[in-house]
Design a protein around this motif. Structure first.
Motif, PDB file in Angstrom:
ATOM      1  N   ALA A  13       0.832  -1.210   0.000  1.00 48.56           N
ATOM      2  CA  ALA A  13       0.000   0.000   0.000  1.00 48.56           C
ATOM      3  C   ALA A  13       0.860   1.252   0.000  1.00 48.56           C
ATOM      4  O   ALA A  13       0.526   2.252  -0.653  1.00 48.56           O
ATOM      5  N   PHE A  22      -0.208   3.585  -2.952  1.00 45.78           N
ATOM      6  CA  PHE A  22      -0.897   4.808  -2.552  1.00 45.78           C
ATOM      7  C   PHE A  22       0.077   5.949  -2.287  1.00 45.78           C
ATOM      8  O   PHE A  22      -0.294   7.117  -2.370  1.00 45.78           O
ATOM      9  N   PHE A  25      -0.417  10.387   2.103  1.00 52.12           N
ATOM     10  CA  PHE A  25      -0.598   8.995   2.499  1.00 52.12           C
ATOM     11  C   PHE A  25       0.077   8.689   3.830  1.00 52.12           C
ATOM     12  O   PHE A  25      -0.351   7.785   4.550  1.00 52.12           O
ATOM     13  N   PHE A  56      -7.168   6.996  -4.651  1.00 46.91           N
ATOM     14  CA  PHE A  56      -6.627   7.520  -3.403  1.00 46.91           C
ATOM     15  C   PHE A  56      -7.729   8.251  -2.633  1.00 46.91           C
ATOM     16  O   PHE A  56      -7.916   9.459  -2.756  1.00 46.91           O
ATOM     17  N   LYS A  60      -9.750   7.966   1.445  1.00 50.15           N
ATOM     18  CA  LYS A  60      -9.633   7.335   2.758  1.00 50.15           C
ATOM     19  C   LYS A  60     -10.478   6.077   2.836  1.00 50.15           C
ATOM     20  O   LYS A  60     -10.050   5.060   3.406  1.00 50.15           O
ATOM     21  N   ILE A 113      -8.697   3.224   1.171  1.00 50.62           N
ATOM     22  CA  ILE A 113      -7.534   2.796   1.949  1.00 50.62           C
ATOM     23  C   ILE A 113      -7.977   2.015   3.187  1.00 50.62           C
ATOM     24  O   ILE A 113      -7.383   0.984   3.538  1.00 50.62           O
ATOM     25  N   THR A 158      -8.948  -1.391   2.023  1.00 47.58           N
ATOM     26  CA  THR A 158      -7.750  -2.177   1.732  1.00 47.58           C
ATOM     27  C   THR A 158      -7.101  -2.683   3.011  1.00 47.58           C
ATOM     28  O   THR A 158      -6.528  -3.779   3.046  1.00 47.58           O
TER      29      THR A 158
END
Length: 351
Positions: free
Chosen positions: A29, A33, A41, A183, A185, A188, A191
């Motif tokens: 990641a 990212f 990030f 990209f 939140k 992420i 993920t």
């Protein structure tokens, strides 16, 4: 206890073959990212370390996600893996219960992470030996609340036909929503926490069993559609997390649970044990605060989260499977939260 309450005769779980360690996900990641978000990030990287997750399981190997995957590719993997997991979980649940597939009168199939028409049970009926007149009840759209709501539905169907056996199968392949080109939140977080898994249970209204379903109910907060769900994008589902869910759990779930118990002439003092859907480490902490639980009371939740991640609807079934391996007395309160935004709740007693 109602004479013909629905009893859980068995519960089985299944996971796909690919193990994904959190440290590996964090490193990958950071590469992916980090290129998209740069220094921004860095502020989100702690999400991986604070997730409470050690590993998860995925239907696809990590390299699959580096290729461009659209709806056809994601749906193909959903169908392939869902059928395999359905067969494994259902076979094991039937074997544990000592029940033949031909004895099942109704199949309730819960899944919100893919689309199948005809629904999944139709694809495996012949292989598993279900009757041609078995009743099919597919359930879509409940997300993380689907395991408990599906169990409630299966219990009601069992009570409606005493002596008839109902099979519940819950399958969620959350990793198929991973997107390495987005990209945000929400993406992420998805993920960092989501994994794949399945569970199955056999229920019957009659004697015996592992536990008896007592009461069940739901609460949907007004104007809360944007709390959690899927966004339909050109290349697949996209995760929606647009509010502070732990804060909602801390401040708003307890009154809802109290109202649910009151409707059935119960209070929290009547509850001896708990089984919750562990949406994440912060959610577990919020549950402990909301219900004034000492450290260790939600150990099953922490262990399932650490070993499997958040498997959406299937996760609470993994927690319940652990609870049912132990002899327990008294009444158990179960809860899960999902899109709607909805709380699904249930009480159980030993059979």
């Amino acid at each position: 206890m109602e004479k013909h309450a629905a009893k859980i005769l068995s519960i089985a779980t299944a996971v796909p073959p690919h193990v994904v360690e959190t440290e590996f996900v964090r490193r990958e990641a950071a590469k992916v990212f980090g290129r998209l978000g740069g220094s921004l990030f860095e502020h989100l990287l702690p999400i991986f370390g604070n997730s409470g997750i050690k590993r998860r399981y995925s239907v696809c190997p990590p390299e699959w996600f580096y290729e461009k995957q659209g709806w056809p590719e994601r749906t193909a993997e959903y169908m392939r893996a869902s059928k395999d997991l359905f067969k494994k979980a259902a076979h094991d649940a039937l074997a544990q219960a000592g029940v033949a597939a031909s004895e099942i009168s109704t199949i309730v199939t819960v899944s919100t992470t893919g689309i199948a028409t005809p629904s999944l049970e139709a694809h495996v009926m012949g292989e598993l030996g279900f009757r041609t007149d078995v009743k099919r009840v597919p359930v879509f759209g409940l997300g993380c609340a689907g395991g408990l709501s599906g169990l409630s539905l299966a219990a009601r169907l069992a009570v409606a036909e005493p002596g008839q056996k109902v099979l519940l199968v819950v399958i969620e392949l959350c990793t198929l929503a991973f997107k390495l080109n987005e990209f945000t939140k929400a993406n992420i977080v998805a993920t960092a926490i989501f994994g794949d898994g399945a569970a199955a249970a056999v229920l019957e209204a009659g004697p015996g069993g592992l536990a008896a379903v007592e009461h069940a109910g739901e609460h949907t907060w007004p104007d809360s559609i944007d709390v959690m769900g899927w966004r339909v994008d050109p290349d697949g589902f996209g995760a929606i997390f647009s509010r502070d869910i732990p804060d909602l759990v801390t401040h708003e779930l307890r009154p809802v649970a109290d109202a649910f118990l009151t409707r059935h002439n119960l209070t929290l003092d009547d509850i001896d044990a708990f089984s919750f859907h562990p949406g994440g480490a912060k959610v577990i902490t919020a549950l402990e605060k909301a219900f004034h639980l000492d450290q260790g009371r939600l150990q099953d939740e922490r262990e399932v989260l650490a070993d499997y991640g958040n498997m959406s609807a299937a996760t609470v079934m993994f927690v319940l499977a652990r609870a049912l391996k132990e002899k327990w007395k008294g009444r158990r309160l179960l809860g899960s939260l999902g899109p709607g935004f909805t709380a699904s709740m249930m009480t159980m007693q030993p059979a």
